[in-house]
Enzyme design. Structure first.
Site, short mmCIF file in Angstrom:
data_model
loop_
_atom_site.label_atom_id
_atom_site.label_comp_id
_atom_site.label_asym_id
_atom_site.label_seq_id
_atom_site.Cartn_x
_atom_site.Cartn_y
_atom_site.Cartn_z
N LEU A 241 0.81 -1.21 0.00
CA LEU A 241 0.00 0.00 0.00
C LEU A 241 0.85 1.27 0.00
CD1 LEU A 241 -2.87 1.18 0.16
CD2 LEU A 241 -2.66 1.10 2.66
N ASP A 242 0.60 2.14 -0.98
CA ASP A 242 1.25 3.46 -1.09
C ASP A 242 2.77 3.36 -1.16
OD1 ASP A 242 -1.20 4.81 -1.05
OD2 ASP A 242 -1.24 4.82 1.13
N GLU A 243 3.30 2.24 -1.61
CA GLU A 243 4.74 2.08 -1.72
C GLU A 243 5.19 1.74 -3.14
OE1 GLU A 243 6.29 -0.59 1.18
OE2 GLU A 243 5.38 0.45 2.89
#
Length: 298
Positions: A241-243
């Site tokens: 997530l969000d990486e």
């Protein structure tokens, strides 16, 4: 094309999409002779290189290149000319027509700023995309999609229906022949399975410069803490997530006189700018994956 660093953009002209103007992107292990071999293959078919950018990553040992070519020949002929060079150097490569609108599916929830901005830019011919549908887990965005003449697909998501909703999303990707999915403030987390199925084809926008403020109302939390910078990051969605690999980032400076509503307005403004640039660069084949990073030829 020039880096879109402000709101002044040049409309995409029909001439840019001429059948004689092509873009070639490639990556491969770095070694001497790559540029010479590519240029030679293009020259043998009478091609004229109008733009060329390359980068060698010393950390990964990979070479990246983007070339625009004017050549009075079909795409298959240019691909045939490049294929032997690609095999020789072990390239991952792609040939496409310059300016061809990329078939794009936009996902949103209840906020309109990013979805509306992408729809407006498409209508104004400031993005080389063809938005073939808007998908949302709510109905708030239906009037916006209808105003721009784009099909709206309401796909509700609950804990119990998430698997069915994602199956429907993948069906739409297939039915509409979608090349790019844009999460324009879509407030649902895509499963690992969807991220894998659409790897390198999903762009997300995130308020990345507020990393300490998770959950609802991040700008309210930022205001409470008296932050001096707010910003946004556009990145490829991955199972982490969000990486995912970052495509573009930008910030706005704020001070003690800016209340929560001002932060929200400025935050939404930077989000839409960052997302639009990322979508443009992806559609123009200016973004190449380099492991967990990107190479962006602006």
């Amino acid at each position: 094309m020039a880096n879109e660093s402000n709101e002044t953009t040049v409309p995409i002209q029909a001439a840019e999409a001429a059948e004689t103007h092509w873009v070639l992107t490639l990556s491969c292990p770095d070694r001497p002779g790559i540029v010479h071999a590519v240029a030679g293959a293009i020259a043998t078919r009478g091609g004229n290189i109008t733009e060329s950018q390359q980068f060698g990553d010393a950390a990964t040992g990979l070479f990246f290149m983007r070339v625009q070519v004017e050549a009075d020949l079909p795409q298959t002929a240019l691909e045939a000319a490049v294929a032997p060079v690609a095999e020789q150097f072990g390239m991952t490569w792609l040939v496409d027509r310059v300016g061809r609108p990329m078939r794009t599916l936009v996902l949103g929830s209840t906020t309109e700023h990013c979805v509306g901005d992408l729809l407006f830019r498409q209508r104004a011919q400031r993005l080389p995309v063809d938005i073939v549908g808007v998908v949302s887990n709510h109905t708030v965005l239906r009037p916006l999609a209808e105003f721009y003449g784009v099909g709206f697909h309401h796909v509700p998501v609950t804990k119990a229906t998430k698997a069915d909703a994602e199956a429907r999303l993948l069906e739409l990707v297939d039915e509409l022949d979608v090349e790019l999915v844009v999460l324009a403030r879509y407030m649902q987390i895509l499963s690992d399975e969807v991220c894998t199925a659409l790897a390198g084809r999903v762009i997300n926008i995130h308020h990345s410069f507020l990393p300490s403020f998770k959950g609802a109302r991040p700008y309210a939390q930022a205001h409470d803490r008296g932050v001096k910078l707010i910003g946004a990051t556009a990145h490829y969605a991955t199972a982490s997530l969000d990486e995912g690999p970052i495509i573009e980032q930008d910030v706005e400076r704020v001070d003690h006189s800016d209340d929560e509503s001002a932060l929200v307005a400025m935050g939404q403004d930077v989000e839409r700018r960052v997302l639009a640039r990322a979508v443009r660069w992806h559609a123009e084949h200016r973004v190449l994956l380099d492991g967990h990073r990107t190479v962006v030829f602006r």
